[in-house]
Design an enzyme around this catalytic site. Structure first.
Site, mmCIF file in Angstrom:
data_model
loop_
_atom_site.group_PDB
_atom_site.id
_atom_site.type_symbol
_atom_site.label_atom_id
_atom_site.label_comp_id
_atom_site.label_asym_id
_atom_site.label_seq_id
_atom_site.Cartn_x
_atom_site.Cartn_y
_atom_site.Cartn_z
ATOM 1 N N CYS A 169 -3.441 -37.307 46.866
ATOM 2 C CA CYS A 169 -4.339 -36.824 45.809
ATOM 3 C C CYS A 169 -3.610 -35.903 44.839
ATOM 4 C CB CYS A 169 -5.567 -36.153 46.402
ATOM 5 S SG CYS A 169 -5.203 -34.819 47.530
ATOM 6 N N GLU A 179 -13.245 -32.361 47.499
ATOM 7 C CA GLU A 179 -11.829 -32.528 47.152
ATOM 8 C C GLU A 179 -11.659 -33.970 46.728
ATOM 9 O OE1 GLU A 179 -9.761 -30.094 47.160
ATOM 10 O OE2 GLU A 179 -11.119 -28.681 48.115
#
Ligand code: NDP
Length: 499
Positions: free
Chosen positions: A275, A241
């Site tokens: 993010c 990720e």
């Protein structure tokens, strides 16, 4: 056996409150030997945990969730101290982690447990079972921006799938990881199903070289490449990720006020250190001026700070201030206009909101992950142009579309090259445990959360049991009659023409 490491190490490091510089905690730097010892203990823990069965694991995981809930304020306070984010944002982070743990605990058996599979007519004599077995030991390497929510997206799902976990938190937020492991250890004292190894990047690197069955990594694409290279030695699979450069699209018939509010929160909350935060906004020409007006007006009310009334806190990782400054400087030097803030907004350890217009598409502020409370806004002719420009990046994590037309929004959402898209909201998918979370391209691969997130930490096991013999095809005793029967059946089943 404690869930946290007790190995003696010569070195230690401190985690600091990024707002005040005060020492929050001091922790050992675990080296290769300590990391491997943790993995070895996790191996035994995995055998015990994996053998417990779905029901017993579910009860324990739900009790861990209960322990997190009862400790919500304590955890939030530590998140606040280690990251600098506001107490409310820290509380929200704990709530999100609890929700995911609850879902993973309740759904694991349904998603991963044994199920019958129809064998097809050619293999009708076989009884088929598909099940998803635990991998064993999962190494989790976590970031500092959401030091509980993000790792729990891997740890919770990995535990629910029956694995033991060795967790290396970011050097900026080790205390949160240790507190989590402590709470897990109180609920499950029998075996260290979650251990924490602390240290700097090298401790994480030792974990990637260790005898783990999977690495779940969250952080930069640059480090993900190093992790993948290290994991290649043992063929250890990884789920990565990484960062993003998420786009936010505003259509001509969108709720402009609502879109401005959502874009601002998506870009500035947690000081932009998300993010899936909004970094680029593409607005259709006819509503561009009104959108920019509302965005700048709302941004005027925001303030970075440490007190309880501040909108968001400091930049957690000091080195990030240079990245943010470089992006703003580059944007302005190349013709961009700062309508809110500007280069002077970077006031260590804080960055006040920055809104940039007319920034060239090839500038750092548009191409690279900024990870700060800055946003670039671009005028486009249509949603189609917005999608094209949104997709012109190596990243592909998430994004948002605001439109009055369900069809337009859905079509744009589908065409956005990313793992997740929210329509008429921002970052909504992260709060839905049933939905998978992950990116494409430089944003990584694999999925945490949801059924895909559970399967990410399990291996499919296929079992067939022959109940009676039919055509004897897989034998040297096979006859012409067996073959003729099989070919005639295939012709009947698959030979017809479709219109
Ligand atoms: P990194 O990718 O360097 O760090 C992420 C995690 O990996 C940390 O726990 C880190 O440990 C660990 N690590 C570092 N080096 C190695 C290695 N060689 N092998 C294994 N693990 C390692 O990110 P940073 O924290 O330095 O942030 C840099 C940039 O990454 C940010 O500016 C942002 O753009 C992006 N980022 C994205 C995140 C996301 O949510 N997608 C989260 C965090 C950062 P340690 O902290 O001890 O060095």
């Amino acid at each position: 056996m404690t869930a946290t490491m007790d190995t003696e190490t010569a070195e230690s490091f401190q985690s600091l409150n990024p707002a005040t510089g005060e020492v929050v905690g001091e922790h050992p730097v675990h080296g290769e030997e300590a990391v491997n010892a943790a993995i070895a203990r996790a191996r035994d823990a995995a055998a015990w945990w994996g053998g417990l069965g779905w029901k017993e694991r579910r009860i324990r995981l739900l009790n861990i969730k209960g322990a997190l809930t009862r400790s919500l304020n304590r955890i939030a306070q530590l998140i606040h101290e280690e990251t600098g984010k506001t107490i409310e944002d820290a509380q929200l982070e704990v709530v999100m982690a609890i929700t995911h743990l609850d879902w993973a605990a309740r759904k694991a058996e349904k998603v991963l447990g044994p199920r019958g599979v129809f064998p097809g007519l050619l293999a009708i004599n076989q009884k088929c079972v598909l099940e998803y077995q635990p991998l064993g030991v999962v190494g989790v390497i976590g970031p500092w921006n959401y030091p509980l929510f993000t790792p729990v997206g891997s740890i919770g799902y990995a535990l629910a799938a029956g694995n033991a976990v060795v967790f290396k938190p970011s050097e900026f937020t080790p205390g949160v990881g240790l507190l989590l492991a402590d709470l897990v250890g109180q609920v499950v004292p029998e075996q260290p199903i979650l251990q924490v190894v602390t240290g700097l990047g090298e401790t994480g690197a030792a974990l990637t070289r260790g005898a783990v069955d999977k690495i779940a990594f969250t952080g930069s694409s640059r480090t993900a490449r190093k992790v993948m290279a290290a994991c290649a030695e043992r063929l250890t699979p990884i789920v990565a990720e990484c960062g993003g450069k998420d786009a936010f699209i505003v259509d001509a018939d969108a709720d402009v006020e609502g879109a401005a509010e959502a874009a601002l929160w998506g870009a500035m909350s947690n000081a932009g250190q998300t993010c899936v935060g909004v970094e680029r906004v593409y607005v259709v020409d006819s509503v561009y001026d009104s959108f920019v007006g509302k965005l700048t007006e709302q941004a005027g009310a925001l303030r970075a700070g440490e007190d309880r009334t501040a909108s968001y806190g400091p930049i957690t990782m000091p080195g990030q201030l240079d990245v943010i400054k470089r992006h703003i400087d580059d944007a302005v030097a190349r013709g961009g206009r700062a309508v809110v803030g500007g280069p002077e907004s970077v006031k260590e350890p804080y960055v006040e909101p920055v809104i940039l217009l007319d920034v060239p598409d090839d500038s750092a502020a548009v191409c690279e992950e900024t990870f700060g409370p800055t946003i670039t806004v671009h005028r486009v002719k249509s949603v189609d142009e917005a999608v094209d420009r949104a997709n012109a990046t190596a990243y592909g994590l998430a994004g948002a579309v605001f439109s009055g037309s369900k069809a337009t929004a859905l079509s744009a959402a589908r065409r956005l090259r990313s793992g997740m898209t929210s329509i008429n909201a921002v970052i909504a998918f992260a709060a839905v445990p049933a939905l998978p979370f992950g990116g494409v391209g430089d944003s990584g691969f694999g999925r945490i959360h949801g059924a895909d997130g559970l399967r990410e930490f399990a291996r499919a096991k296929a079992i067939t049991r022959q109940r009676f013999s039919t055509m004897n095809l897989t034998s040297f005793q096979r006859t012409d009659k067996d073959m003729a029967k099989a070919l005639s059946l295939v012709n009947m089943l698959h030979g017809k023409r479709y219109k």
